[in-house]
Design a protein around this motif. Structure first.
Motif, PDB file in Angstrom:
ATOM      1  N   GLU A  82       0.839  -1.217   0.000  1.00 36.07           N
ATOM      2  CA  GLU A  82       0.000   0.000   0.000  1.00 36.07           C
ATOM      3  C   GLU A  82       0.869   1.261   0.000  1.00 36.07           C
ATOM      4  O   GLU A  82       0.575   2.226  -0.702  1.00 36.07           O
ATOM      5  N   ARG A  83       1.955   1.256   0.790  1.00 36.40           N
ATOM      6  CA  ARG A  83       2.851   2.426   0.799  1.00 36.40           C
ATOM      7  C   ARG A  83       3.505   2.622  -0.566  1.00 36.40           C
ATOM      8  O   ARG A  83       3.619   3.750  -1.047  1.00 36.40           O
ATOM      9  N   GLU A  84       3.940   1.524  -1.183  1.00 41.19           N
ATOM     10  CA  GLU A  84       4.561   1.624  -2.513  1.00 41.19           C
ATOM     11  C   GLU A  84       3.568   2.162  -3.536  1.00 41.19           C
ATOM     12  O   GLU A  84       3.912   2.992  -4.367  1.00 41.19           O
ATOM     13  N   ARG A  85       2.320   1.703  -3.483  1.00 40.06           N
ATOM     14  CA  ARG A  85       1.289   2.194  -4.404  1.00 40.06           C
ATOM     15  C   ARG A  85       1.032   3.678  -4.167  1.00 40.06           C
ATOM     16  O   ARG A  85       0.953   4.472  -5.104  1.00 40.06           O
ATOM     17  N   HIS A  86       0.952   4.043  -2.887  1.00 46.76           N
ATOM     18  CA  HIS A  86       0.725   5.453  -2.556  1.00 46.76           C
ATOM     19  C   HIS A  86       1.892   6.311  -3.030  1.00 46.76           C
ATOM     20  O   HIS A  86       1.699   7.409  -3.576  1.00 46.76           O
ATOM     21  N   ASP A  87       3.125   5.844  -2.831  1.00 48.92           N
ATOM     22  CA  ASP A  87       4.304   6.595  -3.279  1.00 48.92           C
ATOM     23  C   ASP A  87       4.327   6.718  -4.801  1.00 48.92           C
ATOM     24  O   ASP A  87       4.681   7.780  -5.331  1.00 48.92           O
ATOM     25  N   GLU A  89       1.670   6.722  -6.821  1.00 47.31           N
ATOM     26  CA  GLU A  89       0.625   7.687  -7.181  1.00 47.31           C
ATOM     27  C   GLU A  89       1.100   9.106  -6.903  1.00 47.31           C
ATOM     28  O   GLU A  89       0.865  10.022  -7.701  1.00 47.31           O
ATOM     29  N   ARG A  90       1.767   9.305  -5.804  1.00 44.40           N
ATOM     30  CA  ARG A  90       2.271  10.642  -5.451  1.00 44.40           C
ATOM     31  C   ARG A  90       3.322  11.101  -6.463  1.00 44.40           C
ATOM     32  O   ARG A  90       3.327  12.250  -6.902  1.00 44.40           O
ATOM     33  N   SER A  91       4.217  10.177  -6.850  1.00 41.13           N
ATOM     34  CA  SER A  91       5.240  10.514  -7.840  1.00 41.13           C
ATOM     35  C   SER A  91       4.598  10.875  -9.174  1.00 41.13           C
ATOM     36  O   SER A  91       5.028  11.835  -9.837  1.00 41.13           O
ATOM     37  N   GLU A  92       3.565  10.146  -9.575  1.00 41.79           N
ATOM     38  CA  GLU A  92       2.849  10.464 -10.818  1.00 41.79           C
ATOM     39  C   GLU A  92       2.210  11.832 -10.738  1.00 41.79           C
ATOM     40  O   GLU A  92       2.283  12.626 -11.689  1.00 41.79           O
ATOM     41  N   ARG A  93       1.569  12.136  -9.614  1.00 36.38           N
ATOM     42  CA  ARG A  93       0.908  13.436  -9.436  1.00 36.38           C
ATOM     43  C   ARG A  93       1.922  14.566  -9.493  1.00 36.38           C
ATOM     44  O   ARG A  93       1.708  15.586 -10.161  1.00 36.38           O
ATOM     45  N   ILE A  94       3.055  14.376  -8.857  1.00 36.17           N
ATOM     46  CA  ILE A  94       4.098  15.409  -8.869  1.00 36.17           C
ATOM     47  C   ILE A  94       4.633  15.602 -10.287  1.00 36.17           C
ATOM     48  O   ILE A  94       4.829  16.747 -10.747  1.00 36.17           O
ATOM     49  N   ALA A  95       4.830  14.476 -11.003  1.00 36.52           N
ATOM     50  CA  ALA A  95       5.326  14.577 -12.380  1.00 36.52           C
ATOM     51  C   ALA A  95       4.316  15.312 -13.263  1.00 36.52           C
ATOM     52  O   ALA A  95       4.699  16.132 -14.113  1.00 36.52           O
ATOM     53  N   LYS A  96       3.036  15.055 -13.070  1.00 33.49           N
ATOM     54  CA  LYS A  96       2.002  15.746 -13.850  1.00 33.49           C
ATOM     55  C   LYS A  96       1.989  17.233 -13.521  1.00 33.49           C
ATOM     56  O   LYS A  96       1.822  18.066 -14.407  1.00 33.49           O
ATOM     57  N   GLU A  97       2.140  17.581 -12.243  1.00 31.05           N
ATOM     58  CA  GLU A  97       2.161  18.997 -11.846  1.00 31.05           C
ATOM     59  C   GLU A  97       3.374  19.700 -12.446  1.00 31.05           C
ATOM     60  O   GLU A  97       3.274  20.844 -12.898  1.00 31.05           O
ATOM     61  N   ARG A  98       4.491  19.032 -12.475  1.00 33.33           N
ATOM     62  CA  ARG A  98       5.693  19.629 -13.078  1.00 33.33           C
ATOM     63  C   ARG A  98       5.512  19.814 -14.580  1.00 33.33           C
ATOM     64  O   ARG A  98       5.914  20.826 -15.142  1.00 33.33           O
ATOM     65  N   ALA A  99       4.895  18.817 -15.225  1.00 38.03           N
ATOM     66  CA  ALA A  99       4.693  18.904 -16.675  1.00 38.03           C
ATOM     67  C   ALA A  99       3.667  19.976 -17.015  1.00 38.03           C
ATOM     68  O   ALA A  99       3.745  20.610 -18.081  1.00 38.03           O
ATOM     69  N   ALA A 100       2.698  20.221 -16.145  1.00 41.73           N
ATOM     70  CA  ALA A 100       1.653  21.199 -16.409  1.00 41.73           C
ATOM     71  C   ALA A 100       2.185  22.625 -16.331  1.00 41.73           C
ATOM     72  O   ALA A 100       1.651  23.530 -16.970  1.00 41.73           O
ATOM     73  N   SER A 101       3.224  22.875 -15.602  1.00 43.24           N
ATOM     74  CA  SER A 101       3.763  24.227 -15.479  1.00 43.24           C
ATOM     75  C   SER A 101       5.266  24.214 -15.755  1.00 43.24           C
ATOM     76  O   SER A 101       6.072  24.376 -14.855  1.00 43.24           O
ATOM     77  N   PRO A 102       5.647  24.068 -17.062  1.00 45.23           N
ATOM     78  CA  PRO A 102       7.064  23.947 -17.373  1.00 45.23           C
ATOM     79  C   PRO A 102       7.834  25.260 -17.218  1.00 45.23           C
ATOM     80  O   PRO A 102       9.030  25.241 -16.940  1.00 45.23           O
ATOM     81  N   GLY A 103       7.189  26.413 -17.338  1.00 47.52           N
ATOM     82  CA  GLY A 103       7.908  27.680 -17.280  1.00 47.52           C
ATOM     83  C   GLY A 103       8.108  28.216 -15.881  1.00 47.52           C
ATOM     84  O   GLY A 103       8.872  29.144 -15.671  1.00 47.52           O
TER      85      GLY A 103
END
Length: 110
Positions: A82-87, A89-103
């Motif tokens: 469960e911790r690995e799955r949560h980590d 998902e969190r990494s994916e969310r962070i990557a999406k947030e970074r990709a959404a605001s590249p500048g």
């Protein structure tokens, strides 16, 4: 103080002792022609029964402890997954947030 106490103690010889004394007396007076093994059997049979009871208690306790340890190990494994799955998902969310605001400089928190 009253002389009536609710505690009782037994300091008798007990059934096994009485039976052994009876059998020894019968053997010594030649009323029975048994082996001394059978004359002393009340002691060793009761000892064997006691060992069997104690062994059974220890065996049941060991089995219950083994089951408890397996259950705890399964819970730990489930929590780790469960911790690995949560980590992930969190990494994916962070990557999406970074990709959404590249500048802009990313300021993600925990």
């Amino acid at each position: 103080m009253s002389g009536n106490s609710s505690s009782s103690s037994s300091s008798g010889i007990g059934f096994v002792g009485l039976l052994t004394i009876l059998l020894v007396g019968l053997k010594l007076t030649h009323n029975i022609d048994w082996s001394w093994w059978w004359v002393s059997s009340p002691f060793w049979i009761s000892a064997l029964v006691g060992v069997a009871v104690v062994s059974t208690i220890f065996l049941v306790a060991a089995i219950l402890d083994l089951r408890r340890r397996r259950r705890e190990r399964a819970h730990r494994e489930r929590d780790r997954i469960e911790r690995e799955r949560h980590d992930a998902e969190r990494s994916e969310r962070i990557a999406k947030e970074r990709a959404a605001s590249p500048g802009t400089r990313w300021r993600g928190g925990l």
